[in-house]
Design an enzyme around this catalytic site. Structure first.
Site, short mmCIF file in Angstrom:
data_model
loop_
_atom_site.label_atom_id
_atom_site.label_comp_id
_atom_site.label_asym_id
_atom_site.label_seq_id
_atom_site.Cartn_x
_atom_site.Cartn_y
_atom_site.Cartn_z
N TRP A 1 36.08 36.87 37.44
CA TRP A 1 35.50 35.84 36.97
C TRP A 1 36.60 34.76 37.83
O TRP A 1 36.22 33.39 38.32
CB TRP A 1 35.30 35.63 35.66
CG TRP A 1 35.22 33.81 35.39
CD1 TRP A 1 34.37 33.14 35.70
CD2 TRP A 1 36.38 33.14 34.59
NE1 TRP A 1 34.63 31.80 35.44
CE2 TRP A 1 35.84 31.93 34.70
CE3 TRP A 1 37.66 33.52 34.16
CZ2 TRP A 1 36.47 30.87 34.13
CZ3 TRP A 1 38.41 32.29 33.82
CH2 TRP A 1 37.81 30.79 33.69
N HIS A 2 37.86 34.85 37.52
CA HIS A 2 38.83 34.00 38.26
C HIS A 2 38.59 33.69 39.69
O HIS A 2 38.92 32.67 40.50
CB HIS A 2 40.08 34.22 38.05
CG HIS A 2 40.59 34.03 36.74
ND1 HIS A 2 40.76 32.64 36.28
CD2 HIS A 2 41.12 34.61 35.65
CE1 HIS A 2 41.25 32.46 34.95
NE2 HIS A 2 41.35 33.83 34.60
N GLY A 3 38.03 34.85 40.21
CA GLY A 3 37.80 34.87 41.57
C GLY A 3 37.93 36.33 42.33
O GLY A 3 38.60 37.06 41.79
#
Lengths: 80, 408
Positions: free
Chosen positions: B335-337
């Site tokens: 989700w952060h990347g």
């Protein structure tokens, strides 16, 4: 002590891998803050309530602040 | 026309002191009316729209359109699902709907990983809005949400104080707050807290975070890079300074968001609770970015464990919890990347939680003789703190530059 409470104590002893005497000593204390119960134990508690008491508790209805002591758990079960 | 648009101030949320002056002036009528026990619903909508509009400057208007289209997409999907759920409950539909809600964020996250460029539909806050929508969808499926008002849902999604970076509230909680106006005693208590949070936020964000992030960190990074890829103590300095900067920056922002919510009569949940006094990594996640970690706990971890237990996929509870930790933290990392360092950061925390549980079991069974006192607690805090700092160094992406010249 009533049936539901005895049942809850039995289930809690099972899901936290302790004995019923230990669980009784938690009476009145916050189960989460004291680290007696974690998310894993919580799910097992909900599954067993469903299996043994035939009461369906959706995970959405599980609010930690309403389920954090022995008596509160019993109250919630009676409500459902 | 363009000139007028260009002359409008670009107000990044909580970015500058002048933002607070505009914001506090704008919400003063709300504060006064709440003091007299009334919500100015229409005026609040206006304030929300104006401040969300000002977050985007003239050059960023595609982002504003993306935000509006995204909000419409999420709202329509949730509304249709609510109507559907009143008469049926198929798992396939639920999973399809979850996927459709996640589709925008998947595009936003995958585009840079594939093409190296940011997606056109990306805008500030897209992931936080996705969390709110998916959480609501799951609770509708559980039958926990009995009423659905489209306007109320949009108000919840686009609640201005928390729109860009959380905290991530829940629809039912938000609605319950909104349905009643706090009585005067309670509201005055909320105002007092809000003022306290605002000043603490100023200290965190404009003093500590500024000093650590804008003064100290660039110098240390430059020195560490000078010797890259060889280890120097400067790298250790980068680790601690970045970790502390991350905390003060995000905790400061979160305090602002909570303070402004309180002034608007909504008790948005807190995001941080002294994370660095945690005695183990599990406690850390109960104190760090709490609304995010609780979201993952309630909607991913618990549901995965619940489903796996129901279908008896995995018998052994320790294996199951380990797998659930890894899955939970892996998704959080993604989700952060989609970069190697975010994913590794997630897996590192998943592994940390597994080792933590294993240690607690070992202690309970075989190490009863181990003392428990202030000193051992202190050791535990030091270990946890350093583990977390190491994970933040990974999270910062600095190692990507340090080792690979930023190639990946």
């Amino acid at each position: 002590m009533d049936d539901i409470k005895n049942k809850v104590i039995e289930i809690l002893a099972d899901v936290t891998s302790t004995d019923e005497e230990t669980v009784r000593s938690w009476d009145g204390q916050d189960l989460f803050q004291n680290g007696f119960l974690d998310s894993m134990g919580t799910v097992e508690l909900l599954v067993q309530i469903q299996d043994e008491l035939d009461i369906n508790v959706p995970v959405s209805e599980f609010d930690r602040s309403q389920w954090n002591t022995l008596d509160k758990i019993c109250d919630q079960i009676r409500k459902l | 026309m363009i000139d007028i648009v260009n002359s409008l101030p670009n107000l990044k949320a909580y970015g500058t002191p002048i933002y607070f002056i505009y914001l506090l002036l704008a919400i003063t009528p709300l504060v006064i009316s709440l003091y007299f026990g009334k919500r100015l619903v229409k005026y609040e909508v206006l304030v929300n729209i104006v401040f969300i509009y000002l977050m985007f400057d003239a050059r960023n208007w595609p982002q504003l359109i993306a935000l509006i289209a995204f909000l419409a997409w999420q709202t329509i999907l949730v509304l249709i699902y609510f109507k559907y759920r009143q008469r049926a409950n198929s798992s396939q539909i639920f999973y399809l709907w979850t996927f459709l809600l996640l589709l925008p964020i998947i595009i936003v996250k995958v585009t840079p990983a594939v093409s190296g460029q940011n997606s056109i539909i990306g805008f500030l806050g897209v992931s936080y809005l996705t969390f709110r929508a998916v959480g609501t969808l799951i609770e509708i499926r559980d039958g926990a949400i009995h009423e659905f008002n489209t306007g109320h849902f949009i108000r919840f999604m686009a609640f201005m104080p928390a729109i860009t970076s959380g905290p991530i509230d829940r629809f039912r909680r938000f609605e319950k707050d909104y349905q009643k106006v706090p009585d005067r005693q309670e509201y005055l208590g909320m105002v007092a807290k809000a003022i306290n949070y605002l000043f603490l936020g100023f200290l965190y964000k404009f003093v500590f975070s500024y000093f650590l992030g804008s003064r100290l960190l660039p110098q240390l990074e430059a020195k560490a890079m000078f010797y890259s890829p060889h280890f120097t103590w400067y790298l250790v300095g980068v680790m601690y300074v970045y970790g502390l900067y991350l905390f003060f920056d995000f905790a400061g922002y979160s305090l602002f968001a909570v303070a402004i919510s309180y002034l608007m009569g909504v008790k948005t949940p807190m995001n941080f609770n002294k994370p660095f006094i945690s005695k183990n990594i599990k406690e850390f996640w109960n104190r760090w970015h709490m609304t995010l970690s609780f979201w993952f706990r309630d909607y991913i971890f618990m549901r995965f464990v619940f489903t796996a237990t129901r279908h008896k996929w995995i018998k052994n509870r320790n294996t199951l919890s380990s797998l659930a930790y890894l899955l939970n933290m892996f998704v959080m990392g993604c989700w952060h990347g989609l970069t190697w360092y975010y994913i590794l950061y997630g897996l590192m925390h998943g592994l940390g939680l597994i080792i933590n549980d294993w240690w607690l079991r070992l202690k309970k069974k075989h190490l009863k003789w181990l003392p428990h006192n202030k000193f051992t607690e202190f050791i535990a805090i030091v270990i946890t703190f350093n583990f977390v700092m190491l994970s933040f160094l990974l999270f910062s992406g600095f190692l990507n530059r340090f080792w690979f010249g930023g190639k990946f």
